[in-house]
Motif scaffolding. Structure first.
Motif, PDB file in Angstrom:
ATOM      1  N   ALA A   1      -2.255  41.623 -85.674  1.00 49.64           N
ATOM      2  CA  ALA A   1      -3.413  40.904 -86.208  1.00 49.64           C
ATOM      3  C   ALA A   1      -3.932  39.901 -85.185  1.00 49.64           C
ATOM      4  O   ALA A   1      -5.151  39.759 -85.001  1.00 49.64           O
ATOM      5  CB  ALA A   1      -3.044  40.200 -87.505  1.00 49.64           C
ATOM      6  N   ALA A   2      -3.019  39.202 -84.504  1.00 46.39           N
ATOM      7  CA  ALA A   2      -3.428  38.204 -83.508  1.00 46.39           C
ATOM      8  C   ALA A   2      -4.106  38.869 -82.320  1.00 46.39           C
ATOM      9  O   ALA A   2      -5.141  38.391 -81.828  1.00 46.39           O
ATOM     10  CB  ALA A   2      -2.210  37.412 -83.050  1.00 46.39           C
ATOM     11  N   ILE A   3      -3.538  39.978 -81.833  1.00 49.27           N
ATOM     12  CA  ILE A   3      -4.133  40.678 -80.696  1.00 49.27           C
ATOM     13  C   ILE A   3      -5.527  41.178 -81.050  1.00 49.27           C
ATOM     14  O   ILE A   3      -6.489  41.029 -80.273  1.00 49.27           O
ATOM     15  CB  ILE A   3      -3.229  41.850 -80.258  1.00 49.27           C
ATOM     16  N   TYR A   4      -5.660  41.759 -82.218  1.00 50.14           N
ATOM     17  CA  TYR A   4      -6.955  42.268 -82.655  1.00 50.14           C
ATOM     18  C   TYR A   4      -7.970  41.137 -82.773  1.00 50.14           C
ATOM     19  O   TYR A   4      -9.096  41.229 -82.263  1.00 50.14           O
ATOM     20  CB  TYR A   4      -6.800  42.983 -84.002  1.00 50.14           C
ATOM     21  N   LEU A   5      -7.584  40.050 -83.441  1.00 49.62           N
ATOM     22  CA  LEU A   5      -8.508  38.935 -83.675  1.00 49.62           C
ATOM     23  C   LEU A   5      -8.935  38.275 -82.367  1.00 49.62           C
ATOM     24  O   LEU A   5     -10.122  38.045 -82.132  1.00 49.62           O
ATOM     25  CB  LEU A   5      -7.851  37.909 -84.597  1.00 49.62           C
ATOM     26  N   VAL A   6      -7.959  37.981 -81.498  1.00 50.35           N
ATOM     27  CA  VAL A   6      -8.283  37.292 -80.242  1.00 50.35           C
ATOM     28  C   VAL A   6      -9.125  38.181 -79.338  1.00 50.35           C
ATOM     29  O   VAL A   6     -10.131  37.749 -78.767  1.00 50.35           O
ATOM     30  CB  VAL A   6      -6.988  36.849 -79.528  1.00 50.35           C
ATOM     31  N   GLY A   7      -8.721  39.449 -79.229  1.00 53.05           N
ATOM     32  CA  GLY A   7      -9.455  40.354 -78.343  1.00 53.05           C
ATOM     33  C   GLY A   7     -10.889  40.565 -78.786  1.00 53.05           C
ATOM     34  O   GLY A   7     -11.824  40.461 -77.979  1.00 53.05           O
ATOM     35  N   MET A   8     -11.087  40.848 -80.052  1.00 54.06           N
ATOM     36  CA  MET A   8     -12.437  41.087 -80.553  1.00 54.06           C
ATOM     37  C   MET A   8     -13.281  39.817 -80.518  1.00 54.06           C
ATOM     38  O   MET A   8     -14.457  39.838 -80.144  1.00 54.06           O
ATOM     39  CB  MET A   8     -12.381  41.642 -81.976  1.00 54.06           C
TER      40      MET A   8
ATOM     41  N   LEU B   1      -0.148  45.644 -93.228  1.00 60.30           N
ATOM     42  CA  LEU B   1       0.632  46.548 -92.388  1.00 60.30           C
ATOM     43  C   LEU B   1       2.008  46.762 -93.010  1.00 60.30           C
ATOM     44  O   LEU B   1       2.675  45.792 -93.393  1.00 60.30           O
ATOM     45  CB  LEU B   1       0.791  45.984 -90.985  1.00 60.30           C
ATOM     46  N   PRO B   2       2.479  47.994 -93.117  1.00 62.54           N
ATOM     47  CA  PRO B   2       3.792  48.243 -93.727  1.00 62.54           C
ATOM     48  C   PRO B   2       4.941  47.577 -92.982  1.00 62.54           C
ATOM     49  O   PRO B   2       5.914  47.151 -93.592  1.00 62.54           O
ATOM     50  CB  PRO B   2       3.908  49.776 -93.678  1.00 62.54           C
ATOM     51  N   SER B   3       4.826  47.485 -91.663  1.00 65.08           N
ATOM     52  CA  SER B   3       5.886  46.868 -90.865  1.00 65.08           C
ATOM     53  C   SER B   3       5.666  45.367 -90.761  1.00 65.08           C
ATOM     54  O   SER B   3       4.729  44.907 -90.106  1.00 65.08           O
ATOM     55  CB  SER B   3       5.913  47.491 -89.468  1.00 65.08           C
ATOM     56  N   ALA B   4       6.534  44.600 -91.397  1.00 66.07           N
ATOM     57  CA  ALA B   4       6.385  43.136 -91.391  1.00 66.07           C
ATOM     58  C   ALA B   4       6.458  42.553 -89.993  1.00 66.07           C
ATOM     59  O   ALA B   4       5.778  41.572 -89.680  1.00 66.07           O
ATOM     60  CB  ALA B   4       7.451  42.507 -92.288  1.00 66.07           C
ATOM     61  N   SER B   5       7.274  43.143 -89.130  1.00 72.38           N
ATOM     62  CA  SER B   5       7.452  42.604 -87.785  1.00 72.38           C
ATOM     63  C   SER B   5       6.215  42.787 -86.908  1.00 72.38           C
ATOM     64  O   SER B   5       6.046  42.094 -85.906  1.00 72.38           O
ATOM     65  CB  SER B   5       8.656  43.263 -87.108  1.00 72.38           C
TER      66      SER B   5
ATOM     67  N   LYS C   1       1.938  40.031 -87.665  1.00 70.73           N
ATOM     68  CA  LYS C   1       1.389  38.880 -86.938  1.00 70.73           C
ATOM     69  C   LYS C   1       0.921  39.240 -85.530  1.00 70.73           C
ATOM     70  O   LYS C   1      -0.205  38.893 -85.151  1.00 70.73           O
ATOM     71  CB  LYS C   1       2.422  37.755 -86.896  1.00 70.73           C
ATOM     72  N   PRO C   2       1.757  39.936 -84.720  1.00 72.40           N
ATOM     73  CA  PRO C   2       1.283  40.220 -83.358  1.00 72.40           C
ATOM     74  C   PRO C   2       0.059  41.121 -83.307  1.00 72.40           C
ATOM     75  O   PRO C   2      -0.877  40.851 -82.543  1.00 72.40           O
ATOM     76  CB  PRO C   2       2.500  40.887 -82.691  1.00 72.40           C
TER      77      PRO C   2
ATOM     78  N   ALA D   1      -8.682  41.779 -89.200  1.00 72.12           N
ATOM     79  CA  ALA D   1      -7.461  41.085 -88.773  1.00 72.12           C
ATOM     80  C   ALA D   1      -6.624  40.673 -89.978  1.00 72.12           C
ATOM     81  O   ALA D   1      -5.391  40.789 -89.965  1.00 72.12           O
ATOM     82  CB  ALA D   1      -7.818  39.866 -87.927  1.00 72.12           C
ATOM     83  N   ALA D   2      -7.291  40.204 -91.043  1.00 70.44           N
ATOM     84  CA  ALA D   2      -6.566  39.821 -92.257  1.00 70.44           C
ATOM     85  C   ALA D   2      -5.912  41.036 -92.906  1.00 70.44           C
ATOM     86  O   ALA D   2      -4.778  40.961 -93.401  1.00 70.44           O
ATOM     87  CB  ALA D   2      -7.521  39.140 -93.244  1.00 70.44           C
ATOM     88  N   ALA D   3      -6.607  42.189 -92.907  1.00 71.66           N
ATOM     89  CA  ALA D   3      -6.030  43.408 -93.471  1.00 71.66           C
ATOM     90  C   ALA D   3      -4.770  43.804 -92.714  1.00 71.66           C
ATOM     91  O   ALA D   3      -3.763  44.207 -93.317  1.00 71.66           O
ATOM     92  CB  ALA D   3      -7.054  44.530 -93.434  1.00 71.66           C
ATOM     93  N   LEU D   4      -4.817  43.702 -91.390  1.00 72.56           N
ATOM     94  CA  LEU D   4      -3.628  43.999 -90.587  1.00 72.56           C
ATOM     95  C   LEU D   4      -2.511  43.002 -90.895  1.00 72.56           C
ATOM     96  O   LEU D   4      -1.333  43.383 -91.025  1.00 72.56           O
ATOM     97  CB  LEU D   4      -3.976  43.946 -89.100  1.00 72.56           C
TER      98      LEU D   4
END
Length: 337
Positions: free
Chosen positions: A44-51, A34-38, A41-42, A27-30
């Motif tokens: 990384a948050a989706i990955y962290l919360v889901g996992m 991630l090349p796209s700044a926009s 956050k979303p 999640a921190a790597a994302l």
């Protein structure tokens, strides 16, 4: 049996903790890389919360496999990221060095020589200098501390006798406006650079202009042959970086690990692991214990006290004999200019 069930529960709990750690890193790597700044956050948050939800509320081997697979996918993407050689670099890392070897003579291009008025107020010249390998007779190591005694920045300085000392600092190559973050150093945020310079630049910057930094200078026991082997390994890496940039990493590809790898490779060996390679503020004691430093019979506390050079460096300041002045009356430097 109950004890078997207990062991399985302990094993599952341990596996979940590992999976959570892998999930946090991914999640921190994302979030950071991630090349796209926009999207950082979303996603990384989706990955962290889901996992995390799955790991905490569905403790089974199937979801553990999903978490590990997710980590592997993120890791594969992260490893595919390539550093750029072109950017709006800060003035002190605007150029990268490269070298040419002709028999005994080594020519180094883009040797940095900055004239400082203050830490962030300076003018850099990029010079070409030539050295004779036959005159390389020793290696010195300085450690710079800026707060914690556990972390330091090492600089290796090669002693070419009457041709002078050549310090090389392995650092992060930062773009304009970018500072250094210990956390970001574990991700794809900085490229690696070898700054080949002058001690009136690299050392004096830290003793005279960065007022919160303390510098200690040690003479190693390296023979001329060992010094040349290490120097040539440095030059090889410098030229490879000229051809292909590398990511700096605070754990695997940093100022200390590169020195350890080069020193071992110059002797045809693998680096000797020591936890003080990571907490490198204690690397001077490690070198002392391994017999890598000239001690003149002093205990380690006595040697370190005598190795502190800030006061001498401030007195020497712009003296052309700066390198000689900071070594005067210090252990290991008798007869060294």
């Amino acid at each position: 049996m109950d004890w078997k069930k207990g062991l399985r529960r302990v094993g599952m709990g341990f596996a979940v903790l590992i999976a959570i750690a892998l999930t946090l890193w991914a999640a921190a790597a994302l979030y950071f890389d991630l090349p796209s700044a926009s999207l950082r956050k979303p996603l990384a948050a989706i990955y962290l919360v889901g996992m995390s939800f799955g790991l905490l509320f569905h403790r089974n081997h199937r979801f553990l496999a999903v978490a590990v697979a997710g980590f592997i996918v993120v890791l594969a993407w992260w490893l595919s990221l390539k550093p750029s050689a072109t950017a709006n670099w800060q003035a002190d890392v605007a150029e990268t060095p490269w070298t040419e070897i002709d028999g005994d003579r080594v020519t180094i291009h883009n040797v940095r020589n900055c004239d400082y008025r203050a830490e962030f107020d300076y003018h850099c010249k990029w010079e070409t200098r030539t050295f004779s390998l036959a005159k390389l007779n020793g290696v010195d190591v300085s450690l710079t501390y800026w707060g914690s005694r556990w972390i330091a920045h090492p600089i290796v300085s090669f002693d070419f006798g009457d041709e002078g000392h050549l310090p090389i600092s392995i650092e992060t190559r930062k773009v304009v406006g970018q500072g250094y973050s210990a956390i970001l150093g574990f991700f794809r945020q900085y490229t690696l650079i070898y700054v080949v310079s002058d001690e009136r630049d690299l050392i004096r910057l830290r003793t005279n202009y960065r007022h919160a930094e303390e510098v200690y200078l040690f003479r190693t026991v390296a023979t001329p042959e060992q010094a040349r082997g290490l120097f040539l390994k440095y030059l090889d890496h410098i030229n490879r970086l000229r051809q292909a940039s590398e990511w700096f990493n605070a754990l695997t590809n940093n100022c200390t690990t590169n020195i350890a790898v080069a020193a071992a490779a110059s002797q045809g060996a693998w680096p000797r692991w020591d936890w003080r390679l990571l907490l490198n503020g204690l690397s001077d004691r490690m070198m002392y214990e391994r017999g890598y430093l000239v001690t003149d019979g002093l205990s380690f506390p006595e040697l370190k006290e005598r190795a502190h050079i800030n006061a001498a460096a401030r007195l020497a300041d712009k003296d052309p004999e700066f390198s000689t002045r900071i070594r005067e009356d210090r252990p290991g430097f008798s007869g060294v200019r």
